[in-house]
Design a protein around this motif. Sequence first.
Motif, mmCIF file in Angstrom:
data_model
loop_
_atom_site.group_PDB
_atom_site.id
_atom_site.type_symbol
_atom_site.label_atom_id
_atom_site.label_comp_id
_atom_site.label_asym_id
_atom_site.label_seq_id
_atom_site.Cartn_x
_atom_site.Cartn_y
_atom_site.Cartn_z
ATOM 1 N N GLY A 177 -12.372 20.527 -2.414
ATOM 2 C CA GLY A 177 -12.030 20.947 -3.954
ATOM 3 C C GLY A 177 -12.873 19.687 -4.560
ATOM 4 N N VAL A 178 -12.466 19.406 -5.702
ATOM 5 C CA VAL A 178 -13.140 18.483 -6.885
ATOM 6 C C VAL A 178 -12.811 17.236 -6.645
ATOM 7 C CG1 VAL A 178 -14.034 18.498 -9.281
ATOM 8 C CG2 VAL A 178 -13.812 20.367 -8.201
ATOM 9 N N THR A 179 -13.558 16.197 -6.523
ATOM 10 C CA THR A 179 -13.140 14.712 -6.886
ATOM 11 C C THR A 179 -14.104 14.171 -7.619
ATOM 12 O OG1 THR A 179 -12.143 12.679 -5.874
ATOM 13 C CG2 THR A 179 -13.919 13.910 -4.652
ATOM 14 N N TYR A 208 -18.759 14.258 -10.775
ATOM 15 C CA TYR A 208 -17.990 15.150 -10.221
ATOM 16 C C TYR A 208 -18.443 15.644 -8.796
ATOM 17 C CZ TYR A 208 -15.128 15.597 -14.231
ATOM 18 O OH TYR A 208 -14.661 15.311 -15.455
ATOM 19 N N ASN A 215 -18.059 18.449 -5.538
ATOM 20 C CA ASN A 215 -17.119 19.559 -5.219
ATOM 21 C C ASN A 215 -17.265 19.523 -3.445
ATOM 22 O OD1 ASN A 215 -15.696 21.711 -5.202
ATOM 23 N ND2 ASN A 215 -17.267 23.187 -5.577
ATOM 24 N N ASN A 216 -16.210 19.526 -2.793
ATOM 25 C CA ASN A 216 -16.320 19.561 -1.601
ATOM 26 C C ASN A 216 -15.895 21.037 -1.239
ATOM 27 O OD1 ASN A 216 -17.225 17.088 -0.853
ATOM 28 N ND2 ASN A 216 -14.961 16.344 -0.964
ATOM 29 N N GLU A 217 -16.557 21.788 -0.339
ATOM 30 C CA GLU A 217 -16.078 23.403 -0.050
ATOM 31 C C GLU A 217 -16.782 23.832 1.071
ATOM 32 O OE1 GLU A 217 -17.465 25.999 -3.154
ATOM 33 O OE2 GLU A 217 -19.380 25.551 -3.125
ATOM 34 N N ARG A 225 -20.817 19.102 0.787
ATOM 35 C CA ARG A 225 -20.640 18.278 -0.615
ATOM 36 C C ARG A 225 -21.683 18.596 -1.501
ATOM 37 N NH1 ARG A 225 -21.506 13.074 1.569
ATOM 38 N NH2 ARG A 225 -23.397 13.148 1.258
#
Length: 179
Positions: free
Chosen positions: A91-93, A112, A114-116, A137
Motif C-alpha cells: 500500500g501507500v507510505t 508518497y 506505493n508498494n504493490e 515500489r
Amino acid sequence: MTAINVTSVNVLDNPSKVTNPLQFEIQYDCLYDLADDLEWKLTYVGSAESEKYDQVLDSVFVGPVAPGQYRFVFQADPPNFSMLPSQDIVGVTIILLTCSYRNQEFLRVGYYVNNEYEEEALREEPPSTPIIDKLMRNILADKPRVTKFPIDWEGQGSGGQEPQQQQQEAPNDVAAMEQ
C-alpha cells in the motif's frame, strides 16, 4: 539568509523492486562557507499508526561546504520489512529526505510511496503475509511535498521551528521551492 539552495532532487531507479536500494540525485548550491557538515537523512515511514516503525535508512554527512554547486547520489538500503507491521507493507507510505545543519533541520522533502504486487493475480487477491520479493515500489517523484525551516546558520540563536514556507507541491526539480 539561507546558505543552501537545493536546486533539484531526482528519484533514480523508479519504479523498482522493494528490495532494491533507494537512490536520489541531489543538487544544491552553497552561497557561503559553512564550518560544519550538512546531514542528509532518508527515513521510511513504516506505519501511519506509530512512529516506532519509522526506519532511518541512512544518513550521510557532507562538508565542510564551501561556496559552489554540488551534486551527489544518496543511496540507501530498503527498509527491513520484518520490522514493519505486515498490514502496512503493501500500500501507500511515505519516504522523507531531510537535510540539517548543526542539528537543525532546514529542508524536508516527502514522497508518497506505493508498494504493490507486480502480478495482477496477487493485486486482486493479496496473500495474508506479504511476499516481499514480488512487490514493486513506485515513489511518486513528480509530487514531492517540500517544507523549509528557518535555522540559525551562524550559531547566533536566531533560528526558529516554524516552517518558512508551508508544505507545497513542487515538481521533482525542487528549484521552484527556492523562489
